[in-house]
Write an enzyme that holds these catalytic residues in place. Structure first.
Site, PDB file in Angstrom:
ATOM      1  NE  ARG A  23      80.184 -29.354 149.958  1.00  0.00           N
ATOM      2  CZ  ARG A  23      80.365 -28.703 151.107  1.00  0.00           C
ATOM      3  NH1 ARG A  23      79.377 -27.977 151.617  1.00  0.00           N
ATOM      4  NH2 ARG A  23      81.507 -28.767 151.743  1.00  0.00           N
ATOM      5  CB  ILE A  63      82.760 -32.858 152.771  1.00  0.00           C
ATOM      6  CG1 ILE A  63      82.448 -32.749 151.279  1.00  0.00           C
ATOM      7  CG2 ILE A  63      81.968 -31.813 153.531  1.00  0.00           C
ATOM      8  CD1 ILE A  63      80.959 -33.021 150.946  1.00  0.00           C
ATOM      9  CB  SER A  64      87.285 -30.173 150.262  1.00  0.00           C
ATOM     10  OG  SER A  64      88.240 -31.164 150.520  1.00  0.00           O
ATOM     11  CD  GLN A  65      86.203 -23.084 152.087  1.00  0.00           C
ATOM     12  OE1 GLN A  65      87.132 -23.443 152.802  1.00  0.00           O
ATOM     13  NE2 GLN A  65      86.033 -21.846 151.688  1.00  0.00           N
ATOM     14  N   PRO A  66      83.390 -26.203 149.007  1.00  0.00           N
ATOM     15  CG  PRO A  66      81.073 -25.907 148.817  1.00  0.00           C
ATOM     16  CD  PRO A  66      82.196 -25.892 149.813  1.00  0.00           C
TER      17      PRO A  66
END
Ligand code: SAH
Length: 214
Positions: free
Chosen positions: A38, A64-67
Site C-alpha cells: 500500500r 485512498i480508501s481505508q484498508p
C-alpha cells in the site's frame, strides 16, 4: 521505484490481523491485501502510517480508501478469475492493484488527470496492465460492456443507471450510495430491469462527481 522492506511486510501482516478482526474472512482477499504494498501508492511522508486502517490523502484532494473498506468492497464483489470487472475511481490505483491479483479482465476509470497519470505510472512500475481510462465514470465503458462486476470507490447520490445497464444479468455491483454519508450496497442484477439489494453499513467516501474537474 519504492522498496518493500521487511519492516513494510511486517506492518502489512499486522494490517491483515486487523482486517480479520474486523470481519474479513475471504482468504483470497486477505492474500491480495498482504501482497500489494500500500505504501507504494502513497506519498513517502506517509510511510509510517501506510498500514494503519485509515483513509489517507492522495493528490487532487482525494483519498485512498481505508484498508478495511478496500477489503470489504473486494470481498462483497465475489470475484472469480477471468471475470470482466469495471472499477470507477482509480484514484491512487491501490484498489485496482488488489483487483488485479484476482486474474480478472480489469477496466478502471478516473476523472482526475493527475491521478490517472500517476496511477498509470505506478502500474507500469509494478508491471501490471489494467485498462485505464481518463473520463467520467457515470458513463461507464459502453464499448466493453456488459461487465460481470462493477466496483464504485466514490460515493454516489444514487445508483447510476448507465452503470446498471452495463452490468450483466447475474452480475454484481458494489457501490456506496448516499449524500454525505453512504450505505454500502451490493446490487445483484436479476433481470434487465430488476435487482436484489443488500446493505453493509455506513461509510464516508469522496463524492462521485459528474464531468471532468479542471
Ligand atoms: N480506488 C481508489 C479510491 C480513490 S477515491 C484508491 O484505491 O485509491 C475515489 C476516486 O474516485 C477519486 O480519485 C475521484 O477523483 C474519483 N471519481 C469521482 N467521481 C468520478 C467519476 N465520475 N468518474 C471517475 N472517477 C471519479
Amino acid at each position: 521505484m519504492p522498496t518493500d522492506t521487511f519492516r513494510h511486510k511486517g506492518l502489512r501482516k499486522r494490517m491483515i490481523e486487523t482486517l480479520i478482526a474486523k470481519g474479513i474472512t475471504d482468504k483470497k482477499v486477505l492474500e491480495a491485501m498482504n501482497e500489494v504494498p500500500r505504501h507504494f501508492f502513497l506519498d513517502s511522508s506517509f510511510d509510517n502510517i501506510a498500514y494503519e486502517d485509515r483513509a489517507l490523502q492522495i493528490s487532487c484532494l482525494q483519498t485512498i480508501s481505508q484498508p478495511s473498506t478496500v477489503a470489504l468492497q473486494t470481498q462483497l464483489l465475489k470475484i472469480e478469475p477471468r471475470l470482466k470487472v469495471l472499477e470507477i475511481g482509480t484514484g491512487s490505483g491501490y484498489q485496482t492493484a488488489i483487483l488485479h491479483r484476482f486474474n480478472v479482465r480489469l477496466y478502471t476509470i478516473e476523472r482526475q488527470k493527475d491521478l490517472y497519470d500517476q496511477a498509470k505510472q505506478m502500474f507500469h512500475l509494478l508491471n501490471i496492465r489494467p485498462h485505464c481510462y481518463y473520463g467520467d465514470g457515470y458513463k461507464g465503458l459502453p464499448g466493453y460492456s456488459p461487465f460481470d462486476r462493477v466496483l464504485v470507490t466514490c460515493g454516489a447520490a444514487k445508483i447510476p443507471l448507465e452503470l446498471f445497464r452495463q452490468l450483466k444479468v447475474g452480475g454484481i455491483m458494489v457501490i456506496p450510495v448516499g449524500r454525505g454519508v453512504q450505505t454500502m450496497l451490493r446490487i445483484t442484477k436479476t433481470s434487465e430491469t430488476e435487482y436484489k439489494k443488500e446493505e453493509f453499513g455506513t461509510f464516508t467516501f469522496v463524492p462521485m462527481l459528474k464531468d471532468k474537474a479542471k
